[in-house]
Design a protein around this motif. Structure first.
Motif, short mmCIF file in Angstrom:
data_model
loop_
_atom_site.label_atom_id
_atom_site.label_comp_id
_atom_site.label_asym_id
_atom_site.label_seq_id
_atom_site.Cartn_x
_atom_site.Cartn_y
_atom_site.Cartn_z
N GLU A 81 0.66 -1.31 0.05
CA GLU A 81 0.07 0.12 0.21
C GLU A 81 0.78 1.30 0.07
O GLU A 81 0.26 2.36 0.07
N ASP A 84 0.25 4.11 -2.83
CA ASP A 84 -0.75 4.65 -2.59
C ASP A 84 -0.69 5.63 -1.24
O ASP A 84 -1.20 6.82 -1.59
N HIS A 96 -4.23 9.12 5.01
CA HIS A 96 -4.68 7.95 4.06
C HIS A 96 -5.38 6.88 4.79
O HIS A 96 -4.76 6.44 5.76
#
Length: 406
Positions: A81, A84, A96
């Motif tokens: 991740e 991102d 996030h």
């Protein structure tokens, strides 16, 4: 409830927060208001949806077989991740949301800032980090060491070889002493010996360097001492590329301080002088313009190339720069010398380091706008050494005047 963004779900008789921004605000701020006014009970599932800061519990760093290895496996979130997360960070988002619903706070986040600098400054791909271990050229060791200082509370596991490299390449801790050649006909002041030591340390790790001491501090004697030392270990061919105005001075200084054979390759007879140097060795002293006529044999290797007034080749498109680059390709070692303060002109610094050490140039390309930023200085620190007169004032002699006829 409505004041803190909740909407009433009539069908299910409940209040809901409809988007991530409102959920984030609720978790970071609004819930404290509820806890002050009411008794708040939460589910176990809710407890797992808190706002966290990613933590790097430990980081492994080692050097083996001339490769720098970084172990990223001890990170408390899924590395798949990371791409991102960094996309949101670069957009200056506050948070996030991970796939499991947890929010990561991106504001003033040292760990995320560390990843940003590692990815952009060390030319690493996300996929490399996702695998948990990254292997890089050893030349990135000192820059990494500067970045590691920014992540407090993380256990950094360094092997002995990495520690030795960092200490050797750190100019502030430079304590390695290399013997000056007995056949050098010159005395070096303390700071000149330090520069000589630094050049030897760089050579040990196959780096080139920019010696940028201010004018008058003795860059020439440091370069000549290095040539003599290399000659004593079997090196044979050296070259000095400089402006035409100082060719004679270089020839005179080399002859005065050493027994090295000097060949001036400039003006009339340059072809014969070049051939003589190729066959017999020694130091070729030439100009930027004359390098255009340097036709070297296919198998020719140059032990050391010294480029004096290196800021003359700051324009990568200029003909003189292209000509010098061709000679650089034949050089085992390179030393650029300039009295100009290049750290104040990052574009010029990048242009030189692209020739001298392309690997480091990759990491500072994105820092061009950060002229005085610590990150820029840290990135170039391994290969750039500058002392000002006031730094070594106690070492300087009284004014010496001499008359020379020409």
């Amino acid at each position: 409830f409505r004041r803190t963004g909740f909407m009433f779900d009539v069908q299910n008789l409940r209040f809901i927060l409809p988007d991530n921004d409102l959920i984030y605000s609720f978790l970071t701020d609004d819930i404290s208001f509820y806890m002050q006014k009411f008794e708040v009970m939460v589910t176990d599932n809710f407890k797992t949806k808190q706002v966290t800061k990613p933590k790097i519990s430990s980081l492994g760093v080692k050097v083996e077989n001339d490769l720098l290895t970084i172990d990223f496996s001890k990170i408390d979130f899924d590395l798949s991740e990371l791409k991102d997360i960094m996309a949101q960070y670069k957009l200056k988002k506050k948070y996030h949301r991970l796939k499991d619903g947890t929010f990561i706070d991106l504001e003033d986040n040292k760990e995320i800032s560390f990843f940003d600098q590692v990815l952009t400054g060390m030319d690493i791909d996300y996929k490399d980090i996702e695998e948990g271990e990254v292997k890089l050229p050893v030349s990135r060791s000192l820059y990494l060491n500067q970045l590691l200082k920014g992540i407090k509370g993380t256990e950094i596991l360094k092997n002995q070889e990495y520690k030795e490299i960092v200490n050797h390449l750190n100019q502030d801790l430079l304590e390695e002493e290399y013997e000056l050649p007995e056949n050098l006909n010159a005395k070096l002041r303390y700071y000149q010996k330090t520069g000589y030591n630094w050049l030897h340390v760089l050579d040990g790790y196959h780096f080139g360097g920019i010696l940028a001491d201010e004018m008058g501090l003795g860059k020439t004697v440091q370069a000549i001492a290095t040539m003599v030392s290399l000659k004593n270990t079997g090196a044979s061919h050296f070259a000095v590329v400089c402006p035409a105005s100082v060719v004679t001075n270089w020839c005179r200084e080399i002859r005065k301080m050493s027994r090295l054979q000097v060949v001036k390759i400039h003006g009339a007879g340059r072809k014969e002088a070049l051939n003589s140097w190729i066959s017999a060795g020694g130091v070729a002293v030439t100009t930027f313009e004359t390098t255009a006529h340097f036709n070297l044999p296919e198998s020719f290797e140059l032990s050391l190339l010294v480029v004096d007034e290196a800021h003359y080749i700051k324009n990568s498109e200029a003909r003189r720069t292209v000509n010098v680059k061709k000679i650089c390709e034949r050089a085992e070692r390179m030393l650029f010398m300039t009295g100009t303060a290049l750290e104040n002109k990052p574009e010029e610094m990048v242009a030189l380091i692209h020739i001298l050490c392309p690997d480091i140039a990759l990491r500072i390309q994105h820092m061009l706008a950060l002229t005085a930023a610590p990150q820029f200085r840290e990135a170039v620190a391994p290969v750039y050494y500058r002392r000002k007169r006031e730094d070594v004032l106690t070492e300087l002699p009284e004014l010496i005047e001499s008359e020379e006829w020409c």
